[in-house]
Structure formats: structure tokens, C-alpha cells
Enzyme design. Structure first.
Site, PDB file in Angstrom:
ATOM      1  N   GLY A  15      83.116 -60.269  20.608  1.00 27.72           N
ATOM      2  CA  GLY A  15      82.443 -60.871  21.761  1.00 27.72           C
ATOM      3  C   GLY A  15      80.928 -60.843  21.566  1.00 27.72           C
ATOM      4  N   ASP A 138      80.591 -53.107  26.305  1.00 29.93           N
ATOM      5  CA  ASP A 138      81.540 -52.125  26.867  1.00 29.93           C
ATOM      6  C   ASP A 138      81.141 -50.679  26.623  1.00 29.93           C
ATOM      7  OD1 ASP A 138      84.309 -54.163  25.602  1.00 29.93           O
ATOM      8  OD2 ASP A 138      82.891 -54.474  27.249  1.00 29.93           O
ATOM      9  N   GLY A 181      84.368 -54.582  30.535  1.00 29.08           N
ATOM     10  CA  GLY A 181      84.408 -53.263  29.911  1.00 29.08           C
ATOM     11  C   GLY A 181      85.674 -53.046  29.126  1.00 29.08           C
TER      12      GLY A 181
HETATM   13  O1  F6P Z   1      84.221 -56.675  24.466  1.00 27.51           O
HETATM   14  C1  F6P Z   1      83.379 -57.401  25.295  1.00 27.51           C
HETATM   15  C2  F6P Z   1      84.185 -58.165  26.301  1.00 27.51           C
HETATM   16  O2  F6P Z   1      83.328 -58.898  27.117  1.00 27.51           O
HETATM   17  C3  F6P Z   1      85.078 -57.297  27.167  1.00 27.51           C
HETATM   18  O3  F6P Z   1      84.364 -56.627  28.179  1.00 27.51           O
HETATM   19  C4  F6P Z   1      86.044 -58.330  27.684  1.00 27.51           C
HETATM   20  O4  F6P Z   1      87.257 -57.762  28.123  1.00 27.51           O
HETATM   21  C5  F6P Z   1      86.268 -59.179  26.431  1.00 27.51           C
HETATM   22  O5  F6P Z   1      85.078 -59.082  25.670  1.00 27.51           O
HETATM   23  C6  F6P Z   1      86.547 -60.638  26.703  1.00 27.51           C
HETATM   24  O6  F6P Z   1      86.935 -61.216  25.471  1.00 27.51           O
HETATM   25  P1  F6P Z   1      86.711 -62.775  25.163  1.00 27.51           P
HETATM   26  O7  F6P Z   1      85.252 -62.999  24.967  1.00 27.51           O
HETATM   27  O8  F6P Z   1      87.493 -63.003  23.872  1.00 27.51           O
HETATM   28  O9  F6P Z   1      87.271 -63.524  26.334  1.00 27.51           O
END
Ligand code: F6P
Length: 376
Positions: A15, A138, A181
């Protein structure tokens, strides 16, 4: 590694998070200007490594990126050992090793979180010189005091909680704001305390509607006809927590093959059935307290925009320190934030681990002492 690295590669994976470009800039300026090496940036994380898509990073490319959100290189969540091409999944570690050799890249710096730590370990175990830098909003990376992105996301979430107080007290409502998170509660706990949330719900502390209702009714008895609830996206009530644990136990006890696949499908279905947990809680609280409830999901706003100064400073420090480790030939490490400095931590100690909020953490004790409800 015998010879001094000539050319270094860098990539961002997982992410996006505020501060990524500060790290690229801090590392790049040090490795190029201070140590006279070449730097290339692979696009879109592991994908760019596999497909040999990269850009040359020089002074011009690094100029003006300190304050930019996201990552100038792009990112992805691809797994190097389970890389999907069309309908097939392959281990691309050998391809990556070949690509790095062809490009003359002697060391690879990865900016990422838990998933990237696993990728970095796969590459390290294949003999590639890797260094990981702790990136995530996170703050759930093992071995480091904090991660870049966390401070900025806390700023955003805190401001959101501040703003949500307006509608809460104006309409005498319960406002539930869902905070990112993943499976850890750090961001929700920090922003919840900083934003003065009346109730903070964390993945680490399964909650009960009864306990939350009691906190809200106590507030009403003291004349506060509104409440602001900061709920982590991974927080669950005691029933959902038990159901998820039971499904997880099934996966862990199932033999490889059809049984394991079926158990994993069941776990996914259980977790999917809980996705709307915040809206479900809002309905339950409306029924149990008689107050209107509304939900705000902060989502990706928490990952966007310019990094706050703390993340710019942290990112620059971590990036610059990483260049020193590259020059000294120190690889297979996470460059961790430690106090006001940095510390190398073996990648073997980091990959596959998660840093959750200890239930006796100072921040939790502080929240309890100031009267914040934690749902238990
Ligand atoms: O790891 C960072 C984060 O924003 C988490 O807090 C969240 O659950 C996840 O990434 C969301 O993942 P994606 O960007 O793949 O939707």
C-alpha cells in the site's frame, strides 16, 4: 559481497504511504552525491523487477519529491514467489536474480511493509543483497519503533475525528469513524486519543455492545448526548472474534490439499461476512441507546497527500542511513527506526511477524485512565 556496489536498485511495494518519496530522495541523494553510485528505480514494486521496468534516478529525478504523497515509482502487491501471469502462478525469484545481474544491480532496497518483508526474504534467501525500509500507515512492522506513513495518517485521522465532533454534538448522535490499520490498532488508538474519541475499539481488544452501550449511557447521564467512536477496521466484537479464531484453527489443523483449501474458503467467507462490522455496530448502538448513529469510513484519505514533517524527517533519516549500510556491504536487514537514530535488524527476525498493540501498552493505560471506553 566482495566488490563495492556500483549500481543500486530501489522499489516501493504494498500500500502507498506518505513519506515514500522522502525515503527515495534521502537514499538517492546520499548514494549518488555522497557515495558516487548509480541508482535505478523499479516501477510498480515487484512487477517492475520481474518485467525489468525501471527509471534512472538522478539529481533531477529526485528534485521536488520530498513533499509529494504516494510514490513516484508506483507500487503493487505482487508476491515474487507466487507471481501471477495470466492464469498461472510462478516463482519469479530466478528471473529477478537474472534481471538484476543483467542490469548490473549489486544491491536492492525495498520500501514496504509486512508483505514486502516476505518478498525481501525470498530474494535474500536466493543470494540477492537486499535491505528493507519500514513503510506503512499501520505501524505494524516488527522490529522498528515506527514506520514512515504512520505519523501522517495519524494527523489525518485525528483531524477527521476533530471534525466529526461537530455533527455529533450538533445532532446529539453517535458518530462511528472507521480507521485503517489492517489487523493492528496502532493508528486507531493514537488518533482516537489525540482526537478525544469517547470510545476506541481495537482489533487487540474484542468489544461488546453491552460495554459500549454502558459507556454511552454513562455519558448521557452526565449530560453528554453525543459520543464519538473510533473503530479500527480490524476491530471485531467477541462473537465475530471467536468465529474468526475457530475458522483460523480449522485452517491451521487441516492437512494440505482439499481440506486446507476448503478451510481457507470458509475463513474467507467468515471474514467477508464481517466486512460491514462498523455499520452493524452503528445499528446495534442506535437500538441500545436510542441515539441516532452515523458512520464515516476514512479509508484511503489516511494514505494520501503530503507527508507531515515527522514522516519527512524519518524518511530522510532512514533513507540516508540505508546508503551507509549499502556501502558497508551490510544486507539482509531492515533499517529500523530506533529512538532518534536507526538500527539494522536481521530480516529473518522481521519477515512473517506482526507488531500488534500489547493490551497493557502505555497508550491503552492512558486511554483507560482518562475514561475512554475500550469496549471491554
Ligand atoms: O497497509 C496499509 C493499508 O492501508 C491497510 O491499513 C489497509 O487495510 C490496506 O492497506 C488496504 O489495502 P489496499 O490498498 O490493497 O486496498
Amino acid at each position: 559481497m566482495g566488490k563495492k556496489p556500483r549500481r543500486v536498485g530501489i522499489l516501493t511495494a504494498g500500500g502507498d504511504a506518505p513519506g515514500l518519496n522522502a525515503v527515495i530522495r534521502g537514499f538517492g541523494k546520499t548514494i549518488i552525491n555522497h557515495y558516487g553510485m548509480e541508482l535505478i528505480g523499479f516501477n510498480d514494486g515487484i512487477t517492475g523487477l520481474v518485467e525489468k521496468r525501471y527509471v534512472n534516478l538522478d539529481g533531477k529525478a529526485l528534485s521536488g519529491i520530498l513533499t509529494r504523497g504516494g510514490t513516484i515509482l508506483g507500487t503493487s502487491r505482487d508476491k515474487v514467489n507466487r507471481y501471477t501471469v495470466g492464469s498461472t502462478t510462478k516463482n519469479m525469484v530466478p528471473v529477478v536474480k537474472e534481471n538484476l545481474d543483467e542490469l548490473g544491480v549489486d544491491a536492492l532496497v525495498l520500501l514496504g511493509g509486512g508483505g514486502t518483508a516476505k518478498n525481501a526474504k525470498q530474494l535474500m534467501d536466493a543470494g540477492i543483497n537486499v535491505i528493507l525500509l519500514p513503510k506503512t500507515i499501520d505501524n505494524d512492522i516488527w522490529g522498528t519503533d515506527t514506520s514512515f506513513g504512520f505519523a501522517t495518517a495519524m494527523e489525518v485521522a485525528t483531524e477527521a475525528i476533530d471534525r466529526l465532533h461537530s455533527t455529533a454534538h450538533s445532532h446529539h448522535r453517535i458518530i462511528l469513524t472507521e480507521i485503517m490499520g489492517h489487523r493492528a490498532g496502532w493508528l486507531c488508538l493514537g488518533a482516537g486519543i489525540a482526537g478525544g474519541a469517547d470510545i476506541i475499539l481495537l482489533p487487540e481488544i474484542p468489544y461488546s455492545v453491552e460495554s459500549i452501550t454502558a459507556t454511552i449511557k454513562k455519558r448521557i447521564s452526565h449530560g453528554s448526548t453525543f459520543s464519538v467512536v473510533a473503530i479500527a477496521e480490524g476491530a471485531r466484537d467477541t462473537v465475530d472474534t471467536a468465529n474468526t479464531q475457530a475458522a483460523l484453527d480449522l485452517v491451521n489443523s487441516a492437512p494440505e490439499g482439499d481440506a486446507r483449501r476448503a478451510a481457507k474458503a470458509h475463513l474467507a467467507a467468515v471474514e467477508d461476512s464481517q466486512r460491514e462490522h462498523t455499520f452493524k455496530l452503528a445499528r446495534e448502538l442506535e437500538a441500545s441507546t436510542g441515539l441516532e448513529s452515523r458512520v464515516s469510513i476514512l479509508g484511503y484519505i489516511q494514505r494520501g497527500g503530503t507527508p507531515v514533517s515527522e514522516d519527512r524527517l524519518l524518511g530522510t533519516r532512514l533513507g540516508s542511513a540505508t546508503a551507509d549500510h549499502v556501502v558497508r556491504g551490510e544486507f539482509g536487514i531492515l533499517v529500523a527506526a530506533r529512538g532518534q537514530g536507526t538500527e539494522p535488524v536481521p530480516l529473518d527476525d522481521v519477515a512473517g511477524k506482526l507488531k500488534l498493540v500489547p493490551t497493557n501498552h502505555h497508550w491503552i493505560e492512558t486511554a483507560r485512565k482518562i475514561g475512554t471506553g475500550l469496549g471491554d
